[in-house]
Design a protein around this motif. Structure first.
Motif, PDB file in Angstrom:
ATOM      1  N   LEU A 109       0.835  -1.205   0.000  1.00  0.00           N
ATOM      2  CA  LEU A 109       0.000   0.000   0.000  1.00  0.00           C
ATOM      3  C   LEU A 109       0.867   1.250   0.000  1.00  0.00           C
ATOM      4  CD1 LEU A 109      -2.754  -1.158   2.520  1.00  0.00           C
ATOM      5  CD2 LEU A 109      -3.119  -0.599   0.107  1.00  0.00           C
ATOM      6  N   ASP A 110       1.936   1.228   0.790  1.00  0.00           N
ATOM      7  CA  ASP A 110       2.849   2.382   0.838  1.00  0.00           C
ATOM      8  C   ASP A 110       3.427   2.700  -0.543  1.00  0.00           C
ATOM      9  OD1 ASP A 110       2.816   3.422   3.385  1.00  0.00           O
ATOM     10  OD2 ASP A 110       4.319   2.041   4.155  1.00  0.00           O
ATOM     11  N   ALA A 136       3.536   5.566  -5.777  1.00  0.00           N
ATOM     12  CA  ALA A 136       3.497   5.515  -7.244  1.00  0.00           C
ATOM     13  C   ALA A 136       2.354   6.354  -7.797  1.00  0.00           C
ATOM     14  CB  ALA A 136       3.361   4.066  -7.706  1.00  0.00           C
ATOM     15  N   LEU A 137       1.210   6.308  -7.148  1.00  0.00           N
ATOM     16  CA  LEU A 137       0.060   7.082  -7.614  1.00  0.00           C
ATOM     17  C   LEU A 137       0.323   8.584  -7.499  1.00  0.00           C
ATOM     18  CD1 LEU A 137      -2.831   4.963  -6.041  1.00  0.00           C
ATOM     19  CD2 LEU A 137      -2.370   5.250  -8.488  1.00  0.00           C
ATOM     20  N   LYS A 188      -3.674  13.265  -6.769  1.00  0.00           N
ATOM     21  CA  LYS A 188      -3.593  14.173  -5.633  1.00  0.00           C
ATOM     22  C   LYS A 188      -3.609  13.409  -4.314  1.00  0.00           C
ATOM     23  CE  LYS A 188      -5.778  18.068  -8.032  1.00  0.00           C
ATOM     24  NZ  LYS A 188      -6.912  19.029  -8.034  1.00  0.00           N
ATOM     25  N   GLU A 189      -2.939  13.969  -3.317  1.00  0.00           N
ATOM     26  CA  GLU A 189      -2.800  13.297  -2.030  1.00  0.00           C
ATOM     27  C   GLU A 189      -4.125  13.163  -1.295  1.00  0.00           C
ATOM     28  OE1 GLU A 189       0.364  14.477   0.514  1.00  0.00           O
ATOM     29  OE2 GLU A 189       1.776  14.815  -1.125  1.00  0.00           O
ATOM     30  N   ASP A 190      -5.107  13.997  -1.651  1.00  0.00           N
ATOM     31  CA  ASP A 190      -6.421  13.882  -1.008  1.00  0.00           C
ATOM     32  C   ASP A 190      -7.425  13.156  -1.890  1.00  0.00           C
ATOM     33  OD1 ASP A 190      -6.702  15.822  -2.941  1.00  0.00           O
ATOM     34  OD2 ASP A 190      -7.754  17.259  -1.657  1.00  0.00           O
ATOM     35  N   ASP A 191      -6.938  12.486  -2.946  1.00  0.00           N
ATOM     36  CA  ASP A 191      -7.814  11.710  -3.812  1.00  0.00           C
ATOM     37  C   ASP A 191      -8.431  10.563  -3.009  1.00  0.00           C
ATOM     38  OD1 ASP A 191      -8.167  11.203  -7.042  1.00  0.00           O
ATOM     39  OD2 ASP A 191      -8.261   9.331  -5.905  1.00  0.00           O
ATOM     40  N   PRO A 192      -9.693  10.205  -3.285  1.00  0.00           N
ATOM     41  CA  PRO A 192     -10.342   9.114  -2.533  1.00  0.00           C
ATOM     42  C   PRO A 192      -9.556   7.815  -2.516  1.00  0.00           C
ATOM     43  CG  PRO A 192     -11.981  10.314  -3.801  1.00  0.00           C
ATOM     44  CD  PRO A 192     -10.641  10.876  -4.199  1.00  0.00           C
ATOM     45  N   LEU A 240      -1.802   3.329 -15.596  1.00  0.00           N
ATOM     46  CA  LEU A 240      -1.515   3.567 -14.185  1.00  0.00           C
ATOM     47  C   LEU A 240      -1.642   2.271 -13.382  1.00  0.00           C
ATOM     48  CD1 LEU A 240      -0.700   5.742 -12.233  1.00  0.00           C
ATOM     49  CD2 LEU A 240      -3.103   6.311 -11.881  1.00  0.00           C
ATOM     50  N   THR A 241      -2.630   1.443 -13.737  1.00  0.00           N
ATOM     51  CA  THR A 241      -2.800   0.158 -13.059  1.00  0.00           C
ATOM     52  C   THR A 241      -1.567  -0.716 -13.247  1.00  0.00           C
ATOM     53  OG1 THR A 241      -5.204   0.249 -13.427  1.00  0.00           O
ATOM     54  CG2 THR A 241      -4.275  -1.886 -12.862  1.00  0.00           C
TER      55      THR A 241
END
Length: 244
Positions: free
Chosen positions: A156-157, A162-163, A169-173, A211-212
């Motif tokens: 997850l980290d 990577a995303l 964005k860091e506040d993306d859902p 991206l996936t």
């Protein structure tokens, strides 16, 4: 109140009431989990990232033939996501709790407003189940072992990193959901981790195949480096076929 100071009636009703709440949570473990269960208090929350939603049972008081609890719940109804505080005796607590669970179910089951988006969600949801299945006997009751917890948290980290590096964005859902899952890997059952992981997969797929694949490639490299070759398939080796 210390258990030693409780009357036998108080202790018996409190013990049975909390046991019933735990049974309900266990039966709805695909939706909710217990965040706290101590000091005469139970806090239940959704397994998905709804940080303001909760059902808190606390401050039991003996009144006549009843035990009365202070209940904090959010959302309070279908027209407001705000929290509210109310009282409930032990005889009505299950009814109040089930009404809240029904609200949570409806929130987690909300369909997209646009039909095309719903169709995409169903497609990606099916993909996840087509290549990922957990059949371990204790999947409903036990968390992953510590090695897999570390692997999932690390994955997850690096997925989050990577995303963000790719412009998310860091506040993306999806980032919020990933952070939320990481903080609960040690307390969620295996199936709960998979349940939230399914939502993350759908959210990731909707970001696009490029991206996936980028995130998957990083996961594969890190898993091999950590000595988890046998878990590559567990975490989605077949997913690459969906992107080719």
């Amino acid at each position: 109140m210390d258990e030693r100071d409780m009357t036998l009636f108080f202790h018996s009703v409190l013990k049975n009431t909390f046991a019933k709440i735990r049974e309900i949570v266990k039966s709805k473990s695909n939706v909710i989990y217990i965040e706290k269960d101590s000091e005469n208090e139970i806090i239940i929350k959704p397994i998905r990232d709804y940080p303001n939603f909760l059902f808190q049972i606390t401050k039991p008081i003996e009144k006549g033939n009843n035990l009365v609890f202070s209940i904090t719940r959010a959302p309070k109804n279908a027209r407001s996501n705000d929290s509210e505080i109310l009282s409930s005796d032990h005889k009505n607590l299950e009814r109040v709790f089930n009404a809240w669970i029904e609200l949570i179910n409806k929130h987690l089951g909300k369909k997209p407003i646009h039909p095309s988006e719903d169709s995409v969600n169903q497609q990606y949801d099916k993909e996840f189940y087509d290549w990922f299945e957990i059949v371990e006997e204790d999947a409903d009751s036990a968390p992953f072992d510590i090695k897999r917890q570390i692997l999932i948290e690390h994955s997850l980290d690096i997925g989050i990193k990577a995303l963000i590096e790719a412009g998310v964005k860091e506040d993306d859902p999806i980032i919020n959901e990933a952070h939320s899952l990481k903080s609960k890997v040690g307390i969620y059952t295996k199936k709960q981790v998979i349940q939230v992981g399914r939502q993350l997969y759908v959210m990731l797929r909707k970001k696009g195949g490029v991206l996936t694949k980028k995130v998957y490639d990083i996961w594969e490299k890190e898993m091999i480096a950590m000595g988890f070759k046998e878990l590559i398939k567990l975490l989605g080796n077949e997913a690459l076929k969906l992107l080719s």
